[in-house]
Motif scaffolding. Structure first.
Motif, PDB file in Angstrom:
ATOM      1  N   TRP A 178       0.808  -1.223   0.000  1.00  0.00           N
ATOM      2  CA  TRP A 178       0.000   0.000   0.000  1.00  0.00           C
ATOM      3  C   TRP A 178       0.843   1.275   0.000  1.00  0.00           C
ATOM      4  O   TRP A 178       0.403   2.326  -0.482  1.00  0.00           O
ATOM      5  CB  TRP A 178      -0.901   0.033   1.241  1.00  0.00           C
ATOM      6  N   GLY A 179       2.051   1.199   0.544  1.00  0.00           N
ATOM      7  CA  GLY A 179       2.868   2.394   0.736  1.00  0.00           C
ATOM      8  C   GLY A 179       3.949   2.540  -0.314  1.00  0.00           C
ATOM      9  O   GLY A 179       3.858   1.999  -1.424  1.00  0.00           O
ATOM     10  N   GLU A 180       4.979   3.271   0.045  1.00  0.00           N
ATOM     11  CA  GLU A 180       6.082   3.507  -0.876  1.00  0.00           C
ATOM     12  C   GLU A 180       6.865   2.213  -1.078  1.00  0.00           C
ATOM     13  O   GLU A 180       7.324   1.583  -0.132  1.00  0.00           O
ATOM     14  CB  GLU A 180       6.988   4.601  -0.309  1.00  0.00           C
ATOM     15  N   LYS A 181       7.024   1.826  -2.333  1.00  0.00           N
ATOM     16  CA  LYS A 181       7.698   0.564  -2.654  1.00  0.00           C
ATOM     17  C   LYS A 181       9.196   0.671  -2.356  1.00  0.00           C
ATOM     18  O   LYS A 181       9.787   1.756  -2.418  1.00  0.00           O
ATOM     19  CB  LYS A 181       7.500   0.218  -4.126  1.00  0.00           C
ATOM     20  N   PRO A 182       9.845  -0.452  -2.057  1.00  0.00           N
ATOM     21  CA  PRO A 182      11.306  -0.441  -1.897  1.00  0.00           C
ATOM     22  C   PRO A 182      12.003   0.074  -3.148  1.00  0.00           C
ATOM     23  O   PRO A 182      11.519  -0.138  -4.266  1.00  0.00           O
ATOM     24  CB  PRO A 182      11.641  -1.926  -1.646  1.00  0.00           C
ATOM     25  N   VAL A 183      13.135   0.725  -2.969  1.00  0.00           N
ATOM     26  CA  VAL A 183      13.884   1.247  -4.115  1.00  0.00           C
ATOM     27  C   VAL A 183      14.767   0.166  -4.739  1.00  0.00           C
ATOM     28  O   VAL A 183      15.360   0.381  -5.789  1.00  0.00           O
ATOM     29  CB  VAL A 183      14.747   2.463  -3.712  1.00  0.00           C
ATOM     30  N   ASN A 184      14.872  -0.994  -4.083  1.00  0.00           N
ATOM     31  CA  ASN A 184      15.614  -2.126  -4.645  1.00  0.00           C
ATOM     32  C   ASN A 184      14.644  -3.191  -5.142  1.00  0.00           C
ATOM     33  O   ASN A 184      13.428  -3.060  -4.970  1.00  0.00           O
ATOM     34  CB  ASN A 184      16.589  -2.697  -3.610  1.00  0.00           C
ATOM     35  N   LYS A 185      15.178  -4.231  -5.739  1.00  0.00           N
ATOM     36  CA  LYS A 185      14.349  -5.308  -6.297  1.00  0.00           C
ATOM     37  C   LYS A 185      14.204  -6.493  -5.343  1.00  0.00           C
ATOM     38  O   LYS A 185      13.662  -7.539  -5.710  1.00  0.00           O
ATOM     39  CB  LYS A 185      14.955  -5.806  -7.608  1.00  0.00           C
ATOM     40  N   GLY A 186      14.692  -6.335  -4.122  1.00  0.00           N
ATOM     41  CA  GLY A 186      14.633  -7.399  -3.136  1.00  0.00           C
ATOM     42  C   GLY A 186      15.946  -7.497  -2.379  1.00  0.00           C
ATOM     43  O   GLY A 186      16.931  -6.818  -2.716  1.00  0.00           O
ATOM     44  N   VAL A 187      15.964  -8.346  -1.367  1.00  0.00           N
ATOM     45  CA  VAL A 187      17.138  -8.475  -0.507  1.00  0.00           C
ATOM     46  C   VAL A 187      17.481  -9.947  -0.315  1.00  0.00           C
ATOM     47  O   VAL A 187      16.599 -10.784  -0.083  1.00  0.00           O
ATOM     48  CB  VAL A 187      16.885  -7.821   0.871  1.00  0.00           C
ATOM     49  N   ASN A 188      18.772 -10.258  -0.448  1.00  0.00           N
ATOM     50  CA  ASN A 188      19.297 -11.582  -0.100  1.00  0.00           C
ATOM     51  C   ASN A 188      20.098 -11.444   1.182  1.00  0.00           C
ATOM     52  O   ASN A 188      21.044 -10.652   1.236  1.00  0.00           O
ATOM     53  CB  ASN A 188      20.224 -12.111  -1.199  1.00  0.00           C
ATOM     54  N   LEU A 189      19.723 -12.174   2.212  1.00  0.00           N
ATOM     55  CA  LEU A 189      20.428 -12.122   3.493  1.00  0.00           C
ATOM     56  C   LEU A 189      21.312 -13.352   3.643  1.00  0.00           C
ATOM     57  O   LEU A 189      20.823 -14.483   3.598  1.00  0.00           O
ATOM     58  CB  LEU A 189      19.437 -12.050   4.654  1.00  0.00           C
ATOM     59  N   GLN A 190      22.606 -13.137   3.809  1.00  0.00           N
ATOM     60  CA  GLN A 190      23.547 -14.222   4.092  1.00  0.00           C
ATOM     61  C   GLN A 190      23.803 -14.282   5.589  1.00  0.00           C
ATOM     62  O   GLN A 190      24.135 -13.262   6.202  1.00  0.00           O
ATOM     63  CB  GLN A 190      24.889 -13.970   3.405  1.00  0.00           C
ATOM     64  N   ILE A 191      23.689 -15.454   6.178  1.00  0.00           N
ATOM     65  CA  ILE A 191      23.988 -15.624   7.598  1.00  0.00           C
ATOM     66  C   ILE A 191      25.354 -16.286   7.720  1.00  0.00           C
ATOM     67  O   ILE A 191      25.524 -17.468   7.401  1.00  0.00           O
ATOM     68  CB  ILE A 191      22.902 -16.464   8.293  1.00  0.00           C
ATOM     69  N   GLN A 192      26.332 -15.514   8.147  1.00  0.00           N
ATOM     70  CA  GLN A 192      27.699 -16.004   8.286  1.00  0.00           C
ATOM     71  C   GLN A 192      27.865 -16.739   9.619  1.00  0.00           C
ATOM     72  O   GLN A 192      27.158 -16.457  10.590  1.00  0.00           O
ATOM     73  CB  GLN A 192      28.686 -14.842   8.209  1.00  0.00           C
ATOM     74  N   THR A 193      28.819 -17.660   9.664  1.00  0.00           N
ATOM     75  CA  THR A 193      28.995 -18.484  10.864  1.00  0.00           C
ATOM     76  C   THR A 193      29.840 -17.806  11.935  1.00  0.00           C
ATOM     77  O   THR A 193      29.882 -18.275  13.067  1.00  0.00           O
ATOM     78  CB  THR A 193      29.635 -19.833  10.497  1.00  0.00           C
ATOM     79  N   SER A 194      30.532 -16.711  11.598  1.00  0.00           N
ATOM     80  CA  SER A 194      31.394 -16.048  12.581  1.00  0.00           C
ATOM     81  C   SER A 194      31.667 -14.618  12.141  1.00  0.00           C
ATOM     82  O   SER A 194      31.539 -14.289  10.944  1.00  0.00           O
ATOM     83  CB  SER A 194      32.722 -16.796  12.719  1.00  0.00           C
ATOM     84  N   PRO A 195      32.053 -13.746  13.088  1.00  0.00           N
ATOM     85  CA  PRO A 195      32.440 -12.376  12.715  1.00  0.00           C
ATOM     86  C   PRO A 195      33.598 -12.350  11.705  1.00  0.00           C
ATOM     87  O   PRO A 195      33.627 -11.487  10.830  1.00  0.00           O
ATOM     88  CB  PRO A 195      32.854 -11.755  14.052  1.00  0.00           C
ATOM     89  N   VAL A 196      34.535 -13.299  11.808  1.00  0.00           N
ATOM     90  CA  VAL A 196      35.662 -13.358  10.872  1.00  0.00           C
ATOM     91  C   VAL A 196      35.153 -13.589   9.451  1.00  0.00           C
ATOM     92  O   VAL A 196      35.600 -12.938   8.498  1.00  0.00           O
ATOM     93  CB  VAL A 196      36.658 -14.465  11.273  1.00  0.00           C
ATOM     94  N   ASN A 197      34.207 -14.519   9.305  1.00  0.00           N
ATOM     95  CA  ASN A 197      33.653 -14.789   7.983  1.00  0.00           C
ATOM     96  C   ASN A 197      32.900 -13.582   7.427  1.00  0.00           C
ATOM     97  O   ASN A 197      32.979 -13.278   6.232  1.00  0.00           O
ATOM     98  CB  ASN A 197      32.729 -16.011   8.025  1.00  0.00           C
ATOM     99  N   LEU A 198      32.162 -12.905   8.306  1.00  0.00           N
ATOM    100  CA  LEU A 198      31.435 -11.707   7.875  1.00  0.00           C
ATOM    101  C   LEU A 198      32.417 -10.625   7.443  1.00  0.00           C
ATOM    102  O   LEU A 198      32.235  -9.975   6.402  1.00  0.00           O
ATOM    103  CB  LEU A 198      30.544 -11.204   9.015  1.00  0.00           C
ATOM    104  N   PHE A 199      33.451 -10.438   8.227  1.00  0.00           N
ATOM    105  CA  PHE A 199      34.493  -9.452   7.932  1.00  0.00           C
ATOM    106  C   PHE A 199      35.134  -9.729   6.572  1.00  0.00           C
ATOM    107  O   PHE A 199      35.263  -8.835   5.724  1.00  0.00           O
ATOM    108  CB  PHE A 199      35.536  -9.513   9.055  1.00  0.00           C
TER     109      PHE A 199
END
Length: 550
Positions: A233-254
């Protein structure tokens, strides 16, 4: 901070809800089938794409996507981005604005009845129309299904009625001035009555059917896909969607961020990793975005344990705290010194601990301890506990011990001890710890949430301290009839100026009695690749997906 500290962000209020996390996670990720799982289109969920989708990396694993049982930041952030609430926060502010409501509530003269007009023309992700009955179902389900956050409304709401198709009437058990802010809590988002059911424990952790700008496309153990809801109903996202990656550790995310495998990194990197990425941001390698957080870290002092039963000892500990040193050594400068249990996010916050005790006031601390009968021969000995899962608090504890060893001539002695996380958060309410280092993640953004959970006491006395109530749960066992009355007054007071004066009185008494010593207020860090724009956090530390574009 570690993700574990995020997962228990409101441990103080929910000791009774703590359970075996690993078992919960296993159940969440292993349940099948997943009704909303779809086949991803071309372009991997696990890497940035050129199709206008945003890839976000995190270490925060959600326990559930069911709003009625969502109480950790990892889950709340996902629910927030797929949902709408009656009210939401103005960007960069703690002020609320209507979302599924069309105006702020009309409040009855006795402060008990809230009448809320609702938006028309809204549909859920499954096509079900949104109306007052759907919102009433949502609120009743939030309370009756008895999930982790159910007490937030269950302790306050008496009844929910629907006078017309697009009008909601909520009656409270007692006045609560911060109630509209509570309705902005992500878990109180509208959910489809066709997709969910009422009943204690009847949760659906692997689906989400709300009214928000994204719908759930894929829910896996290491990746989640959010697709744009074309009937939003409201303002649509400015992107086409989001992919979320869940990393196993802060080192991997870094490493994933540094190598360009993800567009945005948020929750949770270690302070040294934040510092490294900040330096890269200054060089122009990527964007480093810092935001003022509303999480507070503090030292709780148990007035039922010797020698903390003596006011002078608690005041002496408040005097020796060196917040700039803590910030430098334990947080690498990634926090702000805090001098009230109410953070500077709110205009009612007053730096009374700075005014009364300052930082590193060792001579004053020695005078206080001497007055209380302590000396080199008869030192005041205090154990400081912290959860073993938190390297930041471990560093803070060691820094405090080193400070006392070097500056207090043996009159005050600290012993630092760690405990396993689940045991730590259970035992603190039993009074087993003389002092402890803790974090507080707010349930909702109002000064009340930094006062009532810490200082209120339903049963207690000056002699025995708190036997049942907020301060007992938090481990200070503080009892003050005057504070109880002030808390009730501010909860009833609808005039902001009058309410601010009450909060000033509360903060003054806390600075005098020292059941807690505020230490630092968090800063939040998000890192984005160059070319990724409009990355922002809302006031509750949630990354807003809708505005991100590249």
């Amino acid at each position: 901070m570690t993700w574990f500290s995020l997962s228990v962000k409101r441990w103080g209020r929910i000791t009774q809800f703590l359970s075996l996390f690993c078992l919960c996670l296993f159940l969440v990720v292993s349940c099948a089938p997943r009704p909303q799982t779809t086949t991803p289109p071309s372009g991997s969920v696990n890497s940035p794409t050129g199709d206008g989708r945003i890839t976000i990396g995190t270490t925060a694993k959600p326990r559930t996507l069911d709003p009625a049982d969502t109480y950790e930041l990892a889950s709340l952030g996902l629910v927030f981005n797929m949902s709408d609430r009656l009210y939401t926060y103005e960007p960069g502010s703690t002020e609320i604005k209507p979302q599924l409501a069309t105006a702020l509530p009309k409040v009855s003269q006795d402060g008990l009845t809230y009448t809320i007009p609702l938006r028309q023309g809204v549909v859920f992700h499954d096509g079900t129309p949104f109306n007052a009955q759907a919102m009433a179902f949502t609120i009743n389900r939030f309370i009756q299904n008895k999930g982790k956050p159910s007490f937030l409304l269950g302790d306050i709401v008496d009844s929910v009625k629907t006078p017309s198709e697009y009008e909601l009437t909520i009656k409270l058990k007692k006045p609560f001035a911060a109630f509209p802010s509570l309705l902005a809590f992500p878990g109180v988002c509208a959910v489809s009555p066709k997709a969910y059911e009422l009943g204690a424990g009847k949760f659906k952790p692997n689906i989400f059917v709300g009214t928000g700008p994204y719908k759930l496309g894929q829910y896996g153990t290491d990746s989640i896909r959010f697709d744009v809801f074309d009937k939003y109903w409201g303002e649509k996202p400015v992107n086409k969607g989001v992919n979320l990656q869940i990393q196993t550790s802060p080192v991997n995310l870094f490493n994933a961020f540094r190598t360009g495998a993800i567009d945005v990194a948020y929750l949770s990197l270690q302070p040294d990793q934040n510092r490294s990425l900040e330096e890269g941001g200054k060089k122009g390698d990527w964007q480093a975005i810092a935001a003022q957080g509303s999480v507070v870290s503090y030292l709780v002092l148990n007035r039922n344990q010797q020698p903390l039963d003596k006011l002078e000892v608690r005041q002496a500990i408040a005097s020796i705290i060196d917040r700039p040193l803590l910030n430098e050594r334990a947080l690498l400068g990634q926090a702000d010194p805090l001098y009230s249990m109410i953070p500077t996010t709110f205009n009612v916050s007053q730096p009374l601990f700075k005014d009364k005790y300052g930082d590193a006031s060792f001579d004053e601390a020695k005078k206080l301890l001497t007055t209380a009968g302590f000396s080199k021969e008869n030192p005041a000995k205090v154990q400081i506990w912290y959860p073993s899962s938190s390297p930041t608090r471990s560093l803070a504890a060691q820094t405090l011990k080193s400070l006392v060893d070097a500056k207090m001539d043996g009159i005050l002695q600290f012993e630092v001890t760690q405990a396993e996380g689940p045991a730590f958060f259970k035992d603190i309410s039993k009074g087993l710890y003389p002092a402890a280092l803790l974090d507080w993640y707010p349930d909702f953004l109002d000064p009340d949430n930094y006062v009532q959970p810490f200082l209120s006491c339903d049963k207690g006395s000056v002699a025995k301290g708190c036997e049942d109530g907020g301060s007992q749960t938090q481990g200070s066992f503080y009892y003050s009839e005057a504070i109880n009355k002030l808390i009730d007054q501010q909860r009833k007071e609808l005039n902001p100026e009058a309410r601010q004066k009450i909060f000033a009185e509360i903060q003054t008494q806390v600075a005098n009695d020292v059941p807690y010593v505020p230490l630092w207020q968090s800063k939040d860090y998000v890192f984005a690749r160059n070319g990724v724009n409009s990355v922002q956090l809302n006031p509750t530390q949630i990354l807003v997906y809708q505005t991100i574009k590249k």
